[in-house]
Scaffold this motif. Structure first.
Motif, mmCIF file in Angstrom:
data_model
loop_
_atom_site.group_PDB
_atom_site.id
_atom_site.type_symbol
_atom_site.label_atom_id
_atom_site.label_comp_id
_atom_site.label_asym_id
_atom_site.label_seq_id
_atom_site.Cartn_x
_atom_site.Cartn_y
_atom_site.Cartn_z
ATOM 1 N N GLN A 112 0.860 -1.181 0.000
ATOM 2 C CA GLN A 112 0.000 0.000 0.000
ATOM 3 C C GLN A 112 0.893 1.227 0.000
ATOM 4 O OE1 GLN A 112 -3.321 0.154 2.720
ATOM 5 N NE2 GLN A 112 -3.451 2.382 2.557
ATOM 6 N N CYS A 113 0.513 2.218 -0.763
ATOM 7 C CA CYS A 113 1.294 3.451 -0.879
ATOM 8 C C CYS A 113 1.544 4.049 0.504
ATOM 9 C CB CYS A 113 0.536 4.438 -1.754
ATOM 10 S SG CYS A 113 1.321 6.043 -1.902
ATOM 11 N N GLU A 114 2.755 4.586 0.696
ATOM 12 C CA GLU A 114 3.089 5.196 1.992
ATOM 13 C C GLU A 114 2.592 6.630 2.110
ATOM 14 O OE1 GLU A 114 7.193 4.813 3.122
ATOM 15 O OE2 GLU A 114 7.274 2.710 2.507
ATOM 16 N N ASN A 140 -2.842 8.907 3.857
ATOM 17 C CA ASN A 140 -4.211 8.523 3.512
ATOM 18 C C ASN A 140 -4.376 8.044 2.078
ATOM 19 O OD1 ASN A 140 -5.222 9.327 6.092
ATOM 20 N ND2 ASN A 140 -5.089 11.458 5.398
ATOM 21 N N CYS A 141 -3.304 7.531 1.500
ATOM 22 C CA CYS A 141 -3.424 7.019 0.128
ATOM 23 C C CYS A 141 -3.695 5.518 0.197
ATOM 24 C CB CYS A 141 -2.166 7.295 -0.685
ATOM 25 S SG CYS A 141 -2.334 6.717 -2.388
ATOM 26 N N PRO A 142 -4.858 5.094 -0.289
ATOM 27 C CA PRO A 142 -5.234 3.684 -0.157
ATOM 28 C C PRO A 142 -4.746 2.823 -1.320
ATOM 29 C CG PRO A 142 -7.043 4.897 -1.110
ATOM 30 C CD PRO A 142 -5.896 5.889 -0.957
ATOM 31 N N TRP A 173 5.806 4.445 -3.280
ATOM 32 C CA TRP A 173 4.649 5.262 -3.633
ATOM 33 C C TRP A 173 3.839 4.631 -4.762
ATOM 34 C CZ3 TRP A 173 5.384 8.443 0.141
ATOM 35 C CH2 TRP A 173 6.676 8.860 0.458
ATOM 36 N N CYS A 174 2.538 4.991 -4.757
ATOM 37 C CA CYS A 174 1.706 4.599 -5.891
ATOM 38 C C CYS A 174 2.246 5.266 -7.143
ATOM 39 C CB CYS A 174 0.251 5.003 -5.643
ATOM 40 S SG CYS A 174 -0.004 6.780 -5.446
ATOM 41 N N SER A 175 2.756 6.490 -6.969
ATOM 42 C CA SER A 175 3.305 7.246 -8.086
ATOM 43 C C SER A 175 4.325 8.223 -7.526
ATOM 44 C CB SER A 175 2.183 8.004 -8.799
ATOM 45 O OG SER A 175 2.702 9.153 -9.438
ATOM 46 N N ILE A 194 3.037 11.780 -7.870
ATOM 47 C CA ILE A 194 1.938 12.256 -7.029
ATOM 48 C C ILE A 194 2.324 12.138 -5.554
ATOM 49 C CG2 ILE A 194 -0.519 11.994 -6.464
ATOM 50 C CD1 ILE A 194 -0.837 10.918 -9.388
ATOM 51 N N CYS A 195 2.224 10.941 -4.961
ATOM 52 C CA CYS A 195 2.509 10.815 -3.523
ATOM 53 C C CYS A 195 3.990 11.032 -3.213
ATOM 54 C CB CYS A 195 2.031 9.468 -3.010
ATOM 55 S SG CYS A 195 0.232 9.416 -2.838
ATOM 56 N N GLY A 196 4.879 10.562 -4.083
ATOM 57 C CA GLY A 196 6.310 10.760 -3.851
ATOM 58 C C GLY A 196 6.658 12.237 -3.873
HETATM 59 ZN ZN LIG Z 1 -0.212 7.148 -3.138
#
Ligand SMILES: [Zn+2]
Length: 197
Positions: free
Chosen positions: A152-154, A157-159, A173-175, A178-180
């Motif tokens: 799960q992305c770190e 609140n990213c699910p 990260w999911c991306s 974005i999250c990174g």
């Molecule tokens: Zn994410």
């Protein structure tokens, strides 16, 4: 899978590494599958059908079907409620049931320049596309290596759940865009605040 310009206006993402997880990601940060129009763009962007496949026949029942598969798949991937609990087992039965549907049959045809291109033998049925996604979920959940690479992305609140296929399994990260990037900006702000203090 490349992000087509057709999917850009809807902010659809396809970066989890699996089509069933890309479907789960459509709830974040807000419901993306809010209309049949977006679902059509998602189906094309996910690579479930070759580019240019007509999807005009997709209707509201498709939206209901994809959202329902998404809900059931989420229960299995997140294992909440726990395996053995009735909602988990119902989700398992439902995904297995949908996985019985064969994916749409592809064929190779000569394109304009003589190069072979993939197309479907006919307009895809909803049950065939749900079958393709459900089979991906079954494959993922029963593959020990893939299952062990689920992360799960770190991000806060990213699910988003993805399969980490990076070298050394260090994807956080999911991306990274974005999250990174959000994390890099936050770190920079913290450092700037400390140096001002
Ligand atoms: Zn994410």
């Amino acid at each position: 899978m490349a992000l087509g310009t057709a999917t850009a206006p809807y902010e659809l993402r396809f970066d989890t590494g699996r089509v069933c997880l890309d479907l789960l990601a459509t709830t974040h940060p807000v419901e993306r599958l809010g209309s049949v129009e977006v679902l059509r763009a998602w189906i094309t962007g996910s690579g479930l059908v070759p580019p240019g496949t007509p999807l005009a026949h997709a209707d509201l029942s498709w939206l209901v079907g994809f959202r329902e598969l998404r809900l059931q798949t989420a229960r299995l991937v997140r294992a909440r409620p726990a395996p053995g609990a009735p909602p988990y087992d119902r989700a398992l039965a439902r995904v297995n049931d949908l996985a019985r549907g064969a994916p749409p049959a592809p064929r190779a045809v000569r394109g304009e320049d003589g190069v072979l291109v993939r197309e479907l033998t006919g307009p895809p049925l909803c049950v065939e596309l749900l079958g393709a996604v459900a089979r991906d979920a079954v494959d993922l959940l029963t593959d020990p290596e893939a299952r062990a690479s689920l992360r799960q992305c770190e991000g806060d609140n990213c699910p988003i759940v993805y399969v980490d296929t990076s070298r050394g399994r260090r994807r956080r990260w999911c991306s990274s865009e974005i999250c990174g990037n959000r994390e890099r900006v936050a770190r920079h702000r913290r450092r700037a605040a400390v140096s001002r203090a």
